[in-house]
Design an enzyme around this catalytic site. Structure first.
Site, PDB file in Angstrom:
ATOM      1  N   CYS A 120       0.862  -1.182   0.000  1.00 13.90           N
ATOM      2  CA  CYS A 120       0.000   0.000   0.000  1.00 13.90           C
ATOM      3  C   CYS A 120       0.890   1.221   0.000  1.00 13.90           C
ATOM      4  CB  CYS A 120      -0.904   0.009   1.234  1.00 13.90           C
ATOM      5  SG  CYS A 120      -2.257   1.207   1.081  1.00 13.90           S
ATOM      6  N   LYS A 195     -12.298  -4.821   2.274  1.00 21.25           N
ATOM      7  CA  LYS A 195     -11.738  -3.951   3.306  1.00 21.25           C
ATOM      8  C   LYS A 195     -12.661  -2.763   3.497  1.00 21.25           C
ATOM      9  CE  LYS A 195      -7.762  -1.154   4.520  1.00 21.25           C
ATOM     10  NZ  LYS A 195      -6.344  -0.887   4.307  1.00 21.25           N
ATOM     11  N   ARG A 217     -11.004   7.917   3.591  1.00 20.55           N
ATOM     12  CA  ARG A 217     -10.787   6.846   2.618  1.00 20.55           C
ATOM     13  C   ARG A 217     -12.093   6.284   2.029  1.00 20.55           C
ATOM     14  NH1 ARG A 217      -5.530   6.660   3.831  1.00 20.55           N
ATOM     15  NH2 ARG A 217      -4.687   5.724   5.731  1.00 20.55           N
ATOM     16  N   LYS A 248     -11.773  -7.492   6.389  1.00 22.94           N
ATOM     17  CA  LYS A 248     -11.146  -6.612   7.369  1.00 22.94           C
ATOM     18  C   LYS A 248     -12.036  -5.433   7.660  1.00 22.94           C
ATOM     19  CE  LYS A 248      -7.229  -3.568   7.767  1.00 22.94           C
ATOM     20  NZ  LYS A 248      -6.294  -2.776   7.043  1.00 22.94           N
ATOM     21  N   TYR A 313      -2.818  -8.993  16.544  1.00 17.77           N
ATOM     22  CA  TYR A 313      -1.773  -8.505  17.445  1.00 17.77           C
ATOM     23  C   TYR A 313      -1.738  -9.325  18.729  1.00 17.77           C
ATOM     24  CZ  TYR A 313      -2.176  -4.632  14.179  1.00 17.77           C
ATOM     25  OH  TYR A 313      -2.224  -3.886  13.023  1.00 17.77           O
TER      26      TYR A 313
HETATM   27  C1  PBG Z   1      -2.897   0.214   4.875  1.00 20.04           C
HETATM   28  C2  PBG Z   1      -3.440  -0.596   5.983  1.00 20.04           C
HETATM   29  C3  PBG Z   1      -4.222  -0.190   7.070  1.00 20.04           C
HETATM   30  C4  PBG Z   1      -4.353  -1.325   7.891  1.00 20.04           C
HETATM   31  C5  PBG Z   1      -3.697  -2.367   7.265  1.00 20.04           C
HETATM   32  N1  PBG Z   1      -3.156  -1.899   6.077  1.00 20.04           N
HETATM   33  C6  PBG Z   1      -4.754   1.125   7.458  1.00 20.04           C
HETATM   34  C7  PBG Z   1      -5.754   1.844   6.669  1.00 20.04           C
HETATM   35  O1  PBG Z   1      -6.255   1.370   5.650  1.00 20.04           O
HETATM   36  O2  PBG Z   1      -6.032   2.969   7.052  1.00 20.04           O
HETATM   37  C8  PBG Z   1      -5.063  -1.366   9.210  1.00 20.04           C
HETATM   38  C9  PBG Z   1      -4.605  -2.419  10.159  1.00 20.04           C
HETATM   39  C10 PBG Z   1      -5.041  -2.222  11.570  1.00 20.04           C
HETATM   40  O3  PBG Z   1      -5.829  -1.306  11.906  1.00 20.04           O
HETATM   41  O4  PBG Z   1      -4.580  -3.014  12.408  1.00 20.04           O
HETATM   42  N2  PBG Z   1      -3.779   0.637   3.935  1.00 20.04           N
END
Ligand code: PBG
Length: 325
Positions: A120, A195, A217, A248, A313
């Protein structure tokens, strides 16, 4: 008349009976531990909203990888915090970037870990968006080339799998094409297919210093109200060549995990994200919830919903707890 013949309590009388008839057996064998790699040497900073999780330099990360391997956790996913951010996130595909050096260090140490990388731009761009900006908007197609380059540079450094999390349309196809064209046709893509645009990423953005500097976003991540759209996203990513797909966050989207599991015959992953972790930690610190019990219940529910792979985590804690008993 079912009662008194039917008595479900018969099988709940003892732990032995409960264990024998348990439907979901919590297992760490599909766990992936997320890690944040930053520049420098011998640095390790705890993320304030995520106790026990650190932003650290490659040397410390490697130490923690040894611990992860020792606990029997099969994989890690790496996030990079670069030294310099710019408009196009150019450090994302630098051969000497933090993630690239981290992968090389893990490879040199010959650790038996599946090394997955998050692909990303948001950690690398000065504006914090997951793509390049054109006319004030996140431009889809010009971003694809950069994501493909980033994935390729992770592959060259020795990653086992790449995981695009940007939510641009067509990124899986673009990455697949670039990998195949450069001799990486064996490298799987773990796509963050469904996502959602979620408030639960808050602590991650502190960890990765990746909060968008303007706007949000919503123009690329999914609306939390949509379920059918998740199935559409997954179908598209599979057509484009994804090998594993992800939902996610996890806990507020268990229904999506279940629907995806039932509909598609590929491995399904779920990301138990930073905000889900932070809530449990904060409540436990206040004495409001019993941490171990809650964590085991949360992770069991994610596996019960149908996720074989869980990014969490809590991975190290669960591995310690379940080893002991
Ligand atoms: C990058 C990404 C994000 C997360 C994983 N990859 C953040 C986002 O999209 O803002 C979030 C992971 C987490 O909150 O543990 N795009």
């Amino acid at each position: 008349m079912t009662f008194p013949v039917q008595r479900p309590r018969r099988l709940r009388r003892t732990e032995a009976l409960r264990g024998m008839t348990r439907e979901t057996r919590l297992s760490t064998s599909g766990f992936v531990y997320p890690m944040f790699v930053g520049p420098g040497k011998a640095t390790r900073v705890e993320i304030s909203s995520m106790p026990g999780v650190y932003q650290q330099s490659v040397d410390h990360m490697l130490e923690e990888c040894r611990e992860v391997e020792g606990l029997g956790i099969p994989g890690v996913i790496l996030f990079g915090i670069p030294e310099h951010k710019d408009e196009r996130g150019s450090e994302a595909s630098s051969p000497s970037g933090v993630v690239q050096r981290a992968i090389e260090a893990i490879r040199r140490a010959k650790l038996n870990l599946v090394v997955i990388t998050d692909v990303c731009l948001c950690e690398y761009t000065s504006h914090g968006h997951c793509g390049v900006i054109e006319n004030g908007e996140v431009a889809n197609d010009p971003t694809l080339e950069l994501l493909a380059e980033e994935a390729l540079s992770h592959a060259r450094a020795g990653a086992d799998m790449v995981a695009p999390s940007d939510m641009m349309d067509g990124r899986v196809a673009a990455i697949r094409q670039a990998l195949d064209a450069h001799g990486f046709s064996q490298l799987p893509i773990f796509s963050y297919a469904a996502k959602y645009c979620s408030g639960f990423y808050g602590p991650f953005r502190e960890a990765a210093q990746s909060a968008p500097q303007f706007g949000d976003r919503r123009s690329y991540q999914m609306d939390p109200a949509n379920a059918r759209e998740a199935l559409h996203e997954v179908a598209l990513d599979l057509e484009e060549g994804a090998d594993i797909i992800m939902v996610k966050p996890a806990l507020p989207y268990l229904d999506i995990i279940r629907q995806v599991r039932d509909r598609f015959d590929v491995p399904v992953g779920a990301y138990n994200v930073s905000g889900e972790y932070a809530m449990v930690k904060a409540a436990a610190r206040n004495g409001w919830l019993e941490e171990k019990r809650i964590v085991l219940e949360v992770l069991t529910s994610i596996q019960r919903a149908g996720a074989e792979i869980v990014l969490t985590y809590h991975a190290k804690d669960v591995a310690r707890w379940t080893k002991a008993c």
